[in-house]
Write a protein that holds these residues in place. Structure first.
Motif, PDB file in Angstrom:
ATOM      1  N   ALA A  90     -54.230   6.231   0.554  1.00  5.98           N
ATOM      2  CA  ALA A  90     -53.356   6.116   1.973  1.00  5.98           C
ATOM      3  C   ALA A  90     -52.160   7.057   1.915  1.00  5.98           C
ATOM      4  N   PHE A  91     -52.220   7.615   2.929  1.00  6.29           N
ATOM      5  CA  PHE A  91     -50.680   8.552   3.295  1.00  6.29           C
ATOM      6  C   PHE A  91     -49.962   7.886   4.114  1.00  6.29           C
ATOM      7  N   ALA A  92     -48.715   7.549   4.123  1.00 10.43           N
ATOM      8  CA  ALA A  92     -47.723   6.806   4.832  1.00 10.43           C
ATOM      9  C   ALA A  92     -46.500   7.791   4.993  1.00 10.43           C
ATOM     10  N   CYS A  93     -46.130   7.924   6.411  1.00  6.62           N
ATOM     11  CA  CYS A  93     -45.056   8.678   6.620  1.00  6.62           C
ATOM     12  C   CYS A  93     -44.397   7.942   7.777  1.00  6.62           C
ATOM     13  N   SER A  94     -43.135   8.593   7.681  1.00  8.08           N
ATOM     14  CA  SER A  94     -42.098   8.187   8.903  1.00  8.08           C
ATOM     15  C   SER A  94     -41.549   9.481   9.221  1.00  8.08           C
ATOM     16  N   ILE A  95     -41.162   9.682  10.621  1.00  5.70           N
ATOM     17  CA  ILE A  95     -40.369  10.773  11.270  1.00  5.70           C
ATOM     18  C   ILE A  95     -39.616  10.101  12.262  1.00  5.70           C
ATOM     19  N   LEU A  96     -38.913  11.044  12.799  1.00  9.06           N
ATOM     20  CA  LEU A  96     -38.207  10.802  14.141  1.00  9.06           C
ATOM     21  C   LEU A  96     -39.132  11.032  14.917  1.00  9.06           C
ATOM     22  N   HIS A  97     -39.313  10.078  15.938  1.00  6.68           N
ATOM     23  CA  HIS A  97     -40.405  10.333  16.963  1.00  6.68           C
ATOM     24  C   HIS A  97     -40.272  11.528  17.774  1.00  6.68           C
ATOM     25  N   PRO A  98     -41.408  12.307  17.616  1.00  2.81           N
ATOM     26  CA  PRO A  98     -41.585  13.512  18.397  1.00  2.81           C
ATOM     27  C   PRO A  98     -41.254  13.880  19.907  1.00  2.81           C
ATOM     28  N   CYS A  99     -41.150  12.586  20.353  1.00  7.27           N
ATOM     29  CA  CYS A  99     -41.064  12.582  21.724  1.00  7.27           C
ATOM     30  C   CYS A  99     -39.707  12.130  22.207  1.00  7.27           C
TER      31      CYS A  99
END
Length: 247
Positions: free
Chosen positions: A141-150
């Motif tokens: 599994a690859f899990a990531c978080s980002i600030l929502h692109p929208c």
């Protein structure tokens, strides 16, 4: 090793380490760990590990952890924390986007790769995702978080892209004086959601689950206009199409 972008993170290492404590109680990080699932007995790689906040939580949950970061100053802080309270974490000073990341190439495959709010800090998304895919075992599994692109910047906060621009205008940008101190100093890379998903797929990482956790109530109460937008995006992919039933 000459690593583009390293200096801008070295310069804010103290600010970064003091601003994000070891307690993972923010909605995005908690959802990230939830999507990753139980990690006890697993080998986990954290890309853009910074001062080791997430790596330490993964180790406390029973994972064998390797952390990688481009900033020598942040890696030094992570190693100091490991010496002070050993959890068996190995930290590497390296650019996760480099194709010749020999330190990882010599290690056995990982069960999971995690990247918490790091992809937008990496100038070379293609290289970083390629590293994650190469490091994973099939079905990992690859899990990531980002600030929502929208989520646009403005209303006194720094979103994924500057409020005066547009969602489709991808590229590196730096926040102005009214926005996030972090983004004012090191900037960020804005990419559309389709760019992220298509990049994952090119490297055999197939989207398994998405989450859009709401910000903490106290954050939203201070920024009611910003809280109307999606703020965080957390994603889980599986290498080589090994999706769960119903995924």
């Amino acid at each position: 090793m000459d690593m583009p972008g390293a200096a801008r993170y070295d310069e804010i290492a103290d600010f970064y380490a003091t601003g994000w404590a070891d307690v993972l109680d923010d909605p995005a990080s908690l959802r990230l760990l939830d999507l990753l699932g139980p990690v006890a007995g697993s080998r986990v790689l954290e890309l853009a590990c910074g001062h080791g906040r997430v790596s330490r939580e993964l180790a406390r949950r029973g994972a064998a952890v390797v952390g990688v970061d481009v900033s020598q100053a942040l890696v030094a802080k992570a190693r100091a924390a490991e010496r002070a309270a050993p959890l068996g974490i190995r930290y590497l000073h390296a650019d996760a986007a480099r194709s010749d990341l020999g330190e990882l190439r010599d290690l056995p495959p990982f069960d999971a790769v995690v990247c918490n709010f790091g992809l937008s800090d990496m100038d070379d998304l293609e290289g970083a995702v390629a590293t994650a895919a190469r490091a994973l075992r099939p079905g990992g599994a690859f899990a990531c978080s980002i600030l929502h692109p929208c989520f646009p910047g403005g209303q006194g906060v720094s979103g994924s892209w500057p409020g005066g621009a547009g969602y489709h205008a991808e590229g590196w940008w730096r926040a102005d004086g009214e926005l996030s101190a972090l983004r004012r100093q090191v900037g960020a890379n804005h990419r559309t959601l389709s760019t992220y998903v298509n990049t994952f797929r090119r490297h055999g990482l197939w989207m398994d689950e998405l989450a859009e956790p709401e910000p903490a109530p106290e954050w939203a109460a201070k920024r009611p206009d910003a809280a109307r937008f999606p703020v965080f995006l957390v994603m889980r992919c599986v290498k080589d199409g090994g999706c769960r039933a119903g995924g």
